[in-house]
Write a protein that holds these residues in place. Structure first.
Motif, PDB file in Angstrom:
ATOM      1  N   TYR A  83       0.835  -1.203   0.000  1.00  0.00           N
ATOM      2  CA  TYR A  83       0.000   0.000   0.000  1.00  0.00           C
ATOM      3  C   TYR A  83       0.872   1.256   0.000  1.00  0.00           C
ATOM      4  O   TYR A  83       0.576   2.235  -0.694  1.00  0.00           O
ATOM      5  CB  TYR A  83      -0.939   0.000   1.193  1.00  0.00           C
ATOM      6  N   ARG A 167      -7.426   1.383  -8.827  1.00  0.00           N
ATOM      7  CA  ARG A 167      -8.376   0.270  -8.823  1.00  0.00           C
ATOM      8  C   ARG A 167      -7.835  -0.838  -7.932  1.00  0.00           C
ATOM      9  O   ARG A 167      -6.675  -1.255  -8.067  1.00  0.00           O
ATOM     10  CB  ARG A 167      -8.575  -0.252 -10.248  1.00  0.00           C
ATOM     11  N   THR A 168      -8.684  -1.342  -7.031  1.00  0.00           N
ATOM     12  CA  THR A 168      -8.237  -2.301  -6.020  1.00  0.00           C
ATOM     13  C   THR A 168      -9.140  -3.531  -6.021  1.00  0.00           C
ATOM     14  O   THR A 168     -10.370  -3.406  -6.050  1.00  0.00           O
ATOM     15  CB  THR A 168      -8.249  -1.652  -4.628  1.00  0.00           C
ATOM     16  N   MET A 170      -9.753  -7.019  -3.793  1.00  0.00           N
ATOM     17  CA  MET A 170      -9.480  -7.770  -2.566  1.00  0.00           C
ATOM     18  C   MET A 170      -9.845  -9.232  -2.806  1.00  0.00           C
ATOM     19  O   MET A 170     -11.021  -9.565  -3.004  1.00  0.00           O
ATOM     20  CB  MET A 170     -10.327  -7.211  -1.418  1.00  0.00           C
ATOM     21  N   ARG A 181     -15.128  -7.053   5.846  1.00  0.00           N
ATOM     22  CA  ARG A 181     -15.744  -5.725   5.828  1.00  0.00           C
ATOM     23  C   ARG A 181     -16.380  -5.381   7.172  1.00  0.00           C
ATOM     24  O   ARG A 181     -16.443  -4.214   7.554  1.00  0.00           O
ATOM     25  CB  ARG A 181     -16.765  -5.666   4.695  1.00  0.00           C
ATOM     26  N   LEU A 194      -8.187   0.506   3.898  1.00  0.00           N
ATOM     27  CA  LEU A 194      -9.199  -0.002   2.984  1.00  0.00           C
ATOM     28  C   LEU A 194     -10.391   0.946   2.832  1.00  0.00           C
ATOM     29  O   LEU A 194     -10.870   1.176   1.716  1.00  0.00           O
ATOM     30  CB  LEU A 194      -9.674  -1.378   3.457  1.00  0.00           C
ATOM     31  N   LEU A 197     -10.193   3.987   0.236  1.00  0.00           N
ATOM     32  CA  LEU A 197     -10.046   3.779  -1.205  1.00  0.00           C
ATOM     33  C   LEU A 197     -11.376   3.993  -1.925  1.00  0.00           C
ATOM     34  O   LEU A 197     -12.444   3.721  -1.382  1.00  0.00           O
ATOM     35  CB  LEU A 197      -9.514   2.376  -1.481  1.00  0.00           C
ATOM     36  N   ASP A 199     -12.210   2.775  -5.206  1.00  0.00           N
ATOM     37  CA  ASP A 199     -12.606   1.799  -6.234  1.00  0.00           C
ATOM     38  C   ASP A 199     -12.162   0.411  -5.794  1.00  0.00           C
ATOM     39  O   ASP A 199     -11.058  -0.033  -6.115  1.00  0.00           O
ATOM     40  CB  ASP A 199     -11.969   2.188  -7.578  1.00  0.00           C
ATOM     41  N   VAL A 200     -13.012  -0.262  -5.034  1.00  0.00           N
ATOM     42  CA  VAL A 200     -12.660  -1.553  -4.451  1.00  0.00           C
ATOM     43  C   VAL A 200     -13.700  -2.603  -4.837  1.00  0.00           C
ATOM     44  O   VAL A 200     -14.909  -2.369  -4.715  1.00  0.00           O
ATOM     45  CB  VAL A 200     -12.577  -1.483  -2.916  1.00  0.00           C
ATOM     46  N   THR A 201     -13.241  -3.739  -5.321  1.00  0.00           N
ATOM     47  CA  THR A 201     -14.110  -4.886  -5.536  1.00  0.00           C
ATOM     48  C   THR A 201     -13.579  -6.070  -4.728  1.00  0.00           C
ATOM     49  O   THR A 201     -12.384  -6.130  -4.407  1.00  0.00           O
ATOM     50  CB  THR A 201     -14.192  -5.265  -7.026  1.00  0.00           C
ATOM     51  N   TYR A 202     -14.467  -6.992  -4.422  1.00  0.00           N
ATOM     52  CA  TYR A 202     -14.133  -8.132  -3.571  1.00  0.00           C
ATOM     53  C   TYR A 202     -14.363  -9.442  -4.323  1.00  0.00           C
ATOM     54  O   TYR A 202     -15.368  -9.600  -5.012  1.00  0.00           O
ATOM     55  CB  TYR A 202     -14.985  -8.122  -2.299  1.00  0.00           C
TER      56      TYR A 202
END
Length: 228
Positions: A83, A167-168, A170, A181, A194, A197, A199-202
């Motif tokens: 990070y 773009r992240t 996880m 979460r 976390l 940020l 733009d986070v997708t899991y």
């Protein structure tokens, strides 16, 4: 054209930990670089002067060396150095991938004063070992290298808000994404970046904390998707 992929192993590991995943990706035509971070080259290396900044710079240098923006995948404890690297070279990272990891801020264990920390016993480690064979565990134990103590007690400085737009992805393996979460408000250092940020997708990939061994092909597929 797919993006180059840089693979960063977690604590106690070198580039070798990614061998299976890297081979699958390369067979599929991807440009892959796996790193061994400073102090993790062998058990005989002097780790007394290795700093967190050394790891951050090593990751950032690998990103800079690529001929286009990269997919940067970090595992486990290297969520901190990874990070911090996004703060240095956000424009060079197309997608940041945390593999059973997260964007850490602050110190993981600020009171640790040792030169290094060897791999603990499996009971002390308290990590999810699902899907790992006895051969995996034997290889891990035999090839593990103590981590520099500075990685536990030092923290990075963040000054570049452009990292917040990277773009992240996880990839949640040892802990489901819903559970992860739910912990965001608990003040854990390893999760501290976390929530900031944009733009986070899991992606849930139920298996051990070391999916590069327990589910290498499935992990490679997710990394290939991140590479476009």
């Amino acid at each position: 054209m797919t993006k180059p992929i840089i693979l960063v192993p977690g604590f106690w590991l070198g580039a070798w930990a990614w061998d299976d995943v890297a081979a699958i990706l390369r067979d599929d035509g991807h440009d892959v670089t796996a790193l061994t971070l400073p102090g993790l080259e062998s058990a005989d290396v002097d780790r007394s002067k290795v700093t967190l900044s050394d790891h951050v710079e090593a990751i950032a240098d690998a990103v800079r060396a690529a001929d286009q923006p990269v997919v940067l995948a970090v595992h486990s404890g290297t969520g901190f150095s990874g990070y911090a690297a996004t703060d240095l070279v956000p424009e060079r990272i197309a997608t940041m991938v945390y593999v059973d990891s997260a964007p850490g801020k602050g110190a993981l264990e600020p009171g640790f004063d040792g030169v290094e920390r060897p791999l603990p016993s499996w009971e002390e480690l308290d990590e999810n070992l699902d899907g790992l064979t006895e051969e995996h565990l034997e290889t891990f134990r035999r090839r593990s290298v103590p981590i520099p103590g500075a990685l536990l007690r030092e923290s990075a400085e963040f000054t570049n808000d452009r990292r917040l737009d990277v773009r992240t992805v996880m990839i949640c393996t040892g802990m489901p994404s819903a559970q992860l979460r739910a912990h965001l408000t608990e003040g854990w250092a390893w999760l501290a970046g976390l929530s900031e940020l944009h733009d986070v997708t899991y992606e849930d990939l139920p298996t051990s904390h070391w999916p590069m061994w327990s589910r290498p092909r499935d992990l490679a597929t997710l990394l290939a998707e991140a590479a476009g």
